[in-house]
Design a protein around this motif. Structure first.
Motif, PDB file in Angstrom:
ATOM      1  N   VAL A   1      59.010  -1.385  76.681  1.00 38.27           N
ATOM      2  CA  VAL A   1      60.244  -1.616  77.443  1.00 38.27           C
ATOM      3  C   VAL A   1      60.196  -2.982  78.134  1.00 38.27           C
ATOM      4  O   VAL A   1      61.153  -3.765  78.081  1.00 38.27           O
ATOM      5  N   GLU A   2      59.054  -3.274  78.767  1.00 40.18           N
ATOM      6  CA  GLU A   2      58.960  -4.546  79.499  1.00 40.18           C
ATOM      7  C   GLU A   2      59.075  -5.740  78.558  1.00 40.18           C
ATOM      8  O   GLU A   2      59.791  -6.706  78.845  1.00 40.18           O
ATOM      9  N   GLN A   3      58.394  -5.677  77.416  1.00 41.47           N
ATOM     10  CA  GLN A   3      58.383  -6.840  76.517  1.00 41.47           C
ATOM     11  C   GLN A   3      59.676  -6.963  75.713  1.00 41.47           C
ATOM     12  O   GLN A   3      60.242  -8.048  75.587  1.00 41.47           O
ATOM     13  N   ASN A   4      60.156  -5.844  75.156  1.00 40.81           N
ATOM     14  CA  ASN A   4      61.295  -5.912  74.233  1.00 40.81           C
ATOM     15  C   ASN A   4      62.648  -5.898  74.940  1.00 40.81           C
ATOM     16  O   ASN A   4      63.611  -6.459  74.433  1.00 40.81           O
ATOM     17  N   TRP A   5      62.708  -5.255  76.109  1.00 48.34           N
ATOM     18  CA  TRP A   5      63.989  -5.175  76.816  1.00 48.34           C
ATOM     19  C   TRP A   5      64.119  -6.236  77.908  1.00 48.34           C
ATOM     20  O   TRP A   5      65.198  -6.769  78.126  1.00 48.34           O
ATOM     21  N   PHE A   6      62.980  -6.537  78.569  1.00 49.71           N
ATOM     22  CA  PHE A   6      63.043  -7.435  79.733  1.00 49.71           C
ATOM     23  C   PHE A   6      62.292  -8.753  79.530  1.00 49.71           C
ATOM     24  O   PHE A   6      62.218  -9.554  80.457  1.00 49.71           O
ATOM     25  N   GLY A   7      61.734  -8.947  78.338  1.00 48.25           N
ATOM     26  CA  GLY A   7      61.034 -10.201  78.072  1.00 48.25           C
ATOM     27  C   GLY A   7      59.868 -10.469  79.000  1.00 48.25           C
ATOM     28  O   GLY A   7      59.527 -11.626  79.273  1.00 48.25           O
TER      29      GLY A   7
ATOM     30  N   LYS B   1      59.690  -9.840  82.184  1.00 44.92           N
ATOM     31  CA  LYS B   1      60.133 -10.406  83.463  1.00 44.92           C
ATOM     32  C   LYS B   1      60.656  -9.348  84.431  1.00 44.92           C
ATOM     33  O   LYS B   1      61.598  -9.583  85.186  1.00 44.92           O
ATOM     34  N   LEU B   2      60.048  -8.153  84.402  1.00 45.52           N
ATOM     35  CA  LEU B   2      60.390  -7.153  85.418  1.00 45.52           C
ATOM     36  C   LEU B   2      60.065  -7.707  86.806  1.00 45.52           C
ATOM     37  O   LEU B   2      59.100  -8.459  86.972  1.00 45.52           O
ATOM     38  N   PRO B   3      60.853  -7.327  87.811  1.00 49.08           N
ATOM     39  CA  PRO B   3      60.703  -7.947  89.140  1.00 49.08           C
ATOM     40  C   PRO B   3      59.581  -7.346  89.978  1.00 49.08           C
ATOM     41  O   PRO B   3      59.675  -7.297  91.204  1.00 49.08           O
TER      42      PRO B   3
ATOM     43  N   GLN C   1      54.194 -13.087  81.489  1.00 54.43           N
ATOM     44  CA  GLN C   1      54.995 -12.068  80.808  1.00 54.43           C
ATOM     45  C   GLN C   1      54.164 -10.847  80.433  1.00 54.43           C
ATOM     46  O   GLN C   1      54.699  -9.750  80.295  1.00 54.43           O
TER      47      GLN C   1
END
Length: 551
Positions: free
Chosen positions: A408-414, A416-418, A386
């Motif tokens: 954004v990656e941690q708070n919005w997508f946990g 798990k960006l692709p 993560q």
């Protein structure tokens, strides 16, 4: 040479959180099975904890698994985190506090503790000894024992009583001992010198991104009780560093009216005139920091490199007869600025694999495939996955944009960006030539908030037997003056936080490269940042180095 030897089921190199957690877990597994596993931990510091340095905000997740009753057992987790303050320092006076809603999840510390990692390791060593582990401080692992079939069979401790020329001293020479193991776990910490050899010999990092590093410099202060807020965690980004020379700071309020304060400088910095030590000294004058330190007394100083490449930089973990664990492997989660719980978990996972083999009657020497398999199924892998983009995002986009990406990656997508960002340029290759860089003039220390290197090293209680071979090896002694000096103004003069390296004028005006190995605090920065990769750090005589009381 015929050496004396001792045989164990498992030899662990390094009494840090990874090594001690592994040792404890091995004994626990043996006790559960009603069998015996003999375990030895060898530690180069004069005592367990003497070479341990970390911030540290500690996440107890792995400790909860290893010793669920750690509170009853008296583990030194005494100061729960009460508040997180995060600032962006705009310049030497101004700062903006980051609203809590915009703080990445990885920087929230509810449920964590402000600790001395050195004291936690001392406690872990007590638990290990209570379980039957043999712990040997003051002995440096100097060589890896490898047999004719390319299998690791243990380590050889360093010879004691050898003079500067490498000759035995009369009456006090003691040859090193072979510590033989069916399995050997390497837990030397960041940039372990044996781990570095193993990476090369077994090509463990051939498919990984370049490892990345930061230099952490830390002090402990006794502060005015009126300014002390037990459990307060303060982090900053920005000044005195910038997008080309990244880093961040920490200031934690421990118990007993003590504050720990430090700066982590990303060793990918580009300006050869930058001095991490001097950046830290001027950082303490910022009002956000000075408000807590003014009127206080500095009581301890130290420095240590950290591995911050994360998941993308992890090498293969195993080789015939052994494994890398903790920061020898590179398990620190830099997005959290935490590596103790991840180091412990890696040691526990490796110990599970070793114990399963030994309890099934294995003779050792095989490749511990169960360890990387268990890692892939663990919360440790999930956590590192993560956070895999954090460091690369900062390197590519800078502190502000990279920080925004991480939020954004941690708070919005946990996390798990692709896609996965990569950073394959090693830190030593990032320096600009001196002619293309801006010289930095640092203010003189005031003796109240800022100090010089030598008085700082004094507070680390660093000591080495002076008449011993230099443990800072130059592959080519001519390179510092002939190559690094004209190209980069020899950055070793500045990147070392202990004043080990100097360029001095010899008689006749010729320049000479001087190594003050006695000052070395074993941070490993020179081994990492030297642009010619000409310096190799090896373990000095056992018990040499810093003697940190509670870092």
């Amino acid at each position: 040479m015929e050496r004396e030897y001792m045989e164990f089921d498992v030899v662990v190199v390094g009494a840090g959180p990874a090594g001690l957690a592994a040792a404890c877990r091995l004994k626990q597994k043996a006790a559960e099975a009603g069998q015996e596993i003999s375990v030895c931990v060898v530690e180069k510091g004069s005592e367990v904890g003497a070479h341990i340095l970390s911030g540290a905000v500690f996440e107890p997740r792995a400790l909860n698994e290893l010793f669920p009753d750690w509170k009853a057992l008296g583990a030194p987790l005494n100061t729960p985190v009460t508040r997180d303050d995060i600032y962006f320092l705009k310049n030497e006076q101004a700062a903006s506090k980051v609203p809590n809603a915009f703080v990445p999840k990885t920087m929230h510390n509810e449920g964590n503790y402000i600790i001395s990692l050195g004291n936690l390791c001392r406690w872990l060593a007590q638990q290990a000894e209570n379980l039957g582990v043999e712990v040997y401080p003051g002995f440096a692992a100097q060589e890896v024992l490898i047999d004719d079939t390319n299998v690791v069979r243990g380590i050889i401790t360093g010879d004691m009583g050898v003079n500067r020329e490498g000759q035995p001293k009369d009456g006090i020479y003691t040859p090193g001992m072979e510590l033989r193991g069916k399995y050997t776990l390497f837990a030397e910490g960041c940039r372990g010198h044996l781990g570095k050899q193993l990476l090369k010999r077994y090509q463990l990092d051939s498919e990984a991104d370049a490892q990345h590093y930061g230099l952490g410099i830390k002090e402990i202060w006794d502060v005015d009780p009126a300014k002390h807020q037990p459990g307060l965690v303060v982090h900053t980004a920005g000044w005195p560093l910038d997008n080309d020379n990244l880093g961040g700071s920490f200031l934690y309020h421990l118990e007993n009216n003590q504050v720990v304060v430090g700066l982590i400088v990303d060793l990918s910095y580009s300006n050869p005139y930058l001095s991490p030590f001097d950046e830290f000294q001027r950082y303490k004058h910022h009002p956000v920091v000075a408000q807590y330190l003014e009127g206080g007394k500095r009581v301890a100083y130290g420095a240590r490199a950290i591995c911050k490449g994360g998941l993308n930089s992890l090498p293969k973990m195993v080789f015939p007869g052994g494994a890398l664990i903790g920061c020898d492997l590179g398990t620190l989660n830099f997005a959290k600025i935490k590596g103790s719980h991840t180091a412990m978990k890696s040691g526990m996972l490796a110990a599970d694999a070793v114990a399963a083999n030994l309890l099934a009657g294995a003779e050792g020497g095989d490749v511990l495939e169960a360890y990387p398999q268990a890692f892939k199924q663990s919360w440790l892998y999930e956590e590192l996955f993560q956070s895999r983009n954090f460091g690369a995002a900062l390197h590519k986009y800078g502190a502000l944009l990279g920080g925004a990406f991480n939020y954004v990656e941690q708070n919005w997508f946990g996390g798990k960006l692709p896609f996965t960002l990569h950073d394959t340029q090693p830190d030593y290759a990032c320096l600009k030539p001196a002619k293309d860089a801006k010289k930095i003039t640092y203010p003189k220390p005031d003796g109240k908030l800022s100090f010089d290197k030598l008085s700082s090293v004094f507070l680390s209680s660093t000591n080495h037997e002076e008449d011993q071979p230099c443990h800072l090896k130059l592959a080519d002694p001519s390179i510092p003056v002939s190559q690094n000096l004209p190209l980069y103004d020899e950055p070793a003069q500045r990147y070392c936080p202990a004043g080990v390296y100097e360029v001095v004028a010899a008689e006749g005006g010729e320049k000479r490269f001087q190594i003050n190995a006695q000052n070395c605090v074993h941070c490993k920065t020179c081994d990492i940042k030297d642009p010619a990769q000409n310096i190799t750090w090896v373990a000095p005589e056992g018990s040499g180095g810093p003697n940190y009381p509670n870092m």
